[in-house]
Enzyme design. Structure first.
Site, PDB file in Angstrom:
ATOM      1  N   ASP A  34      -8.842  20.414  31.882  1.00 51.83           N
ATOM      2  CA  ASP A  34      -9.385  20.289  33.116  1.00 51.83           C
ATOM      3  C   ASP A  34      -9.925  18.715  33.270  1.00 51.83           C
ATOM      4  OD1 ASP A  34     -11.036  20.496  35.613  1.00 51.83           O
ATOM      5  OD2 ASP A  34     -11.365  22.452  35.103  1.00 51.83           O
ATOM      6  N   CYS A  72      -9.452  20.171  41.464  1.00 47.86           N
ATOM      7  CA  CYS A  72      -8.799  21.225  40.554  1.00 47.86           C
ATOM      8  C   CYS A  72      -7.922  22.210  41.290  1.00 47.86           C
ATOM      9  CB  CYS A  72      -9.775  21.764  39.682  1.00 47.86           C
ATOM     10  SG  CYS A  72     -10.896  22.664  40.452  1.00 47.86           S
TER      11      CYS A  72
END
Length: 649
Positions: A34, A72
């Site tokens: 991430d 994301c």
């Protein structure tokens, strides 16, 4: 006589098992971080040695791999759906233009990669971060397509030392005092053991939160309010003293740390203050904390590979490492974050090893073919032996250029195009905020489009960025990879007009026009590449192409607001392609590998299942330490927690 019969039966049995194993389709294990950059050295072998030992050296790195919406949740959707965000219409982290409720209402999980793989006979597994607002309020509405999904839930998603998970829609549990990546590693190992024991090919995605910022969300009873705090990433306790001498890599070719002269940048960037020394010292520590948080991910890689090796399936498994978006620390006038159109936010790591891929044995050889997240799903389907189905799913991507590293055993029908994609677009809707320098005001009008052209021989590399204010930036990435000198008004008209035309097509592309925009610009087929388009005989044509324009700045997609001369042309071409595909005889062959790996045989036979299926899943050791989420958290109003969605992304 009896002894000979026993020997003969044993030999026949071994031959049958060998033949079954030879025809078993490959497995996939995807480790997906991430906010990990592909530029500021986060994957350097000093910081992630196991990544190199287990994936880079036995496989290859795609050095020109990019995301196209650098935040994301839209980016993860691009990965699974094989479509750009302007075609999914999933454009934000939270509602109303993103978020889990919209993701479900759009029906994305009715037709995306895990569902397609299940239809091919795969078991599918997921552990870690899924989407930001998959939470304690909606965990029972489980995303479809997963044999077993053990997903982080907000408010515990970005809590490094108190992660919370819901498995297959069960009431969430938390793991107080246990480090998030370690918990995910334990769960991933158990899932892989379960997958192997089931005797079917499997796809397992492992999604740790590192090196994302840490988020603490709690209810303050005194103030009668929910409070959210954002911090740099938190390393595992055993890694706090690592890399104490690491510094932001000023020596890279980009050289764009703390950009002094931003007079040629858009107005909002010109208004940003130049970071002072105290800010720079802090950003250096943020950089080190990011590296330290990734040390546990490197250990996770080691455990996963050991598990695959012990199970005897490593050689028939594609092991992939990538991230949802890039990240910048200290570049231009920014502190730390993502969502800009600059390469730090768009370029991400992509490393792969597996059947048919020639080992690099070092860091030097790399695959230079352009790859995007929208190429991921068609690549997995093709490697799984279902390349004939890719055209049925209205995908914008195309299989990655792995053929450049074929060791002689890559699938015979793996696409090997004469002209691999050398141009692509990027897009974003919404605002910008600095994730660590909180004194810098948030900027709300950061919607943008971009087009990037890359000549594989590195003769030319260009990028055009259009902000929603219609301010334009143009960079020669060959001479200026750091995107320091905006030459929009200085470069020759031929380059500028071709880039404008490409952008006007790609911002509305669908399907084939995303990989071959030249077919829209030159339907007669006279131009199929950037270099061909530069012929002077096309100067007048390109000079008359209307550039893409925004009517105003909006934080969401509105076709009336984003003006392209090619919207109707692209839509008509996509409709014609869909109609033609519908007329084709259905091809639903189930492909299986032969022992040589180079040939494919069409068969409807069952997947090899040498081990006897195990009815009960393996249980991770860490589960003994889990406790239920407190009742007051389960009953809280999740919507009040999201006061800074960009920091949560």
């Amino acid at each position: 006589m009896l002894q000979r019969l026993v020997v003969a039966l044993c030999l026949l049995g071994f031959a049958a098992l060998t033949a079954a194993a030879a025809h078993q389709r490959p497995n996939f294990v995807v480790i997906f971080t991430d906010d990990q950059d592909g530029i500021q050295n986060s994957t350097h072998p000093r910081y992630q040695p196991k990544l190199h030992e287990h994936i880079r050296y036995p496989g290859i790195e795609l050095k020109n791999y990019f995301v196209t919406t650098p935040v994301c949740c839209p980016s993860r959707t691009n990965l699974w759906r094989g479509q750009f965000s302007h075609n999914t219409n999933f454009t934000d982290v939270l509602g109303p233009h993103g978020g889990y409720a919209k993701w479900k209402s759009l029906g994305i999980d009715k037709s995306y990669l895990p569902v397609w793989l299940q239809n091919l006979g795969y078991n599918t597994y997921y552990v870690g971060k899924f989407l930001v607002d998959y939470s304690v309020s909606n965990y029972q509405n489980v995303p479809a397509g997963w044999t077993d999904i053990d997903a982080l839930v907000t408010p515990y998603t970005f809590d490094y030392n108190n992660p919370g998970f819901s498995r297959n829609g069960a009431t969430p549990n938390i793991y107080p005092g246990f480090y998030s990546t370690d918990v995910i590693a334990d769960k991933a190992v158990a899932q892989i053991k379960t997958a192997v024991a089931a005797g079917k090919p499997f796809y397992a995605q492992i999604s740790p939160i590192a090196p994302h910022t840490s988020t603490q969300i709690y209810f303050d009873p005194v103030a009668n309010a929910t409070k959210t705090f954002f911090y740099p990433p938190i390393p595992a306790p055993r890694h706090w003293e690592l890399f104490s001498d690491a510094t932001l890599p000023e020596g890279t070719s980009h050289k764009n740390l703390y950009e002094a002269d931003v007079s040629d940048k858009p107005a909002w960037i010109r208004a940003l203050p130049l970071a002072q020394q105290n800010n720079r010292t802090y950003l250096e520590e943020v950089y080190r904390l990011r590296l330290r948080s990734l040390a546990s991910v490197d250990e996770l890689i080691d455990r996963v590979v050991a598990t695959l090796q012990e199970a005897g399936v490593l050689d028939n498994t594609y092991l992939i490492y990538s991230a949802d978006n890039g990240y910048h620390v200290g570049t231009h006038r920014f502190g730390a974050g993502k969502v800009t159109a600059y390469d730090e936010d768009l370029r991400v790591p992509f490393l792969i090893r597996g059947p048919g891929i020639r080992a690099s044995h070092s860091d030097k050889p790399a695959n230079s073919k352009v790859g995007l997240h929208v190429d991921f799903a068609p690549t997995i389907l093709t490697l799984a032996g279902a390349g004939d189905q890719v055209g049925d799913k209205a995908l914008d991507g195309t299989p990655l250029g792995l053929y450049a590293n074929d060791d002689g055993n890559l699938l015979a029908d793996y696409p090997r195009p004469a002209n691999h994609r050398n141009q692509f677009q990027g897009e974003f809707w919404g605002g910008w905020s600095d994730e660590v320098l909180h004194h810098i005001p948030r900027y709300t009008n950061n919607s943008w489009k971009a087009v990037r052209v890359y000549d594989e021989d590195n003769q030319q590399a260009w990028k055009l960025i259009v902000s929603c204010t219609n301010e334009r930036e143009l960079y020669d990435l060959k001479t200026d990879p750091g995107e320091l000198c905006n030459i929009y008004n200085k470069t020759r008209a031929a380059v500028r007009t071709r880039l404008e035309a490409l952008l006007a097509v790609l911002v509305v592309c669908k399907g084939e026009s995303c990989t071959n925009p030249w077919k829209i610009l030159h339907p007669e087929g006279s131009v199929n590449s950037w270099n061909q388009s530069l012929d002077r005989k096309y100067d007048k044509y390109y000079a008359n192409v209307a550039p893409f324009q925004y009517r105003t700045c909006l934080p969401y997609q509105d076709h009336n607001n984003e003006v392209s001369a090619f919207r109707s042309t692209v839509a008509a071409a996509a409709a014609a392609a869909a109609a033609a595909a519908a007329q084709q005889p259905g091809r639903r062959r189930m492909y299986t590998w032969t022992s040589a790996g180079r040939q494919l045989s069409a068969t409807a036979s069952a997947i090899a299942t040498s081990p006897q299926p195990r009815s009960e899943p393996f249980v991770a050791e860490v589960e003994r330490h889990s406790v239920p989420v407190p009742a007051e958290v389960l009953q809280s109003d999740v919507a009040k927690w999201f006061d800074n969605p960009l920091a949560l992304a």
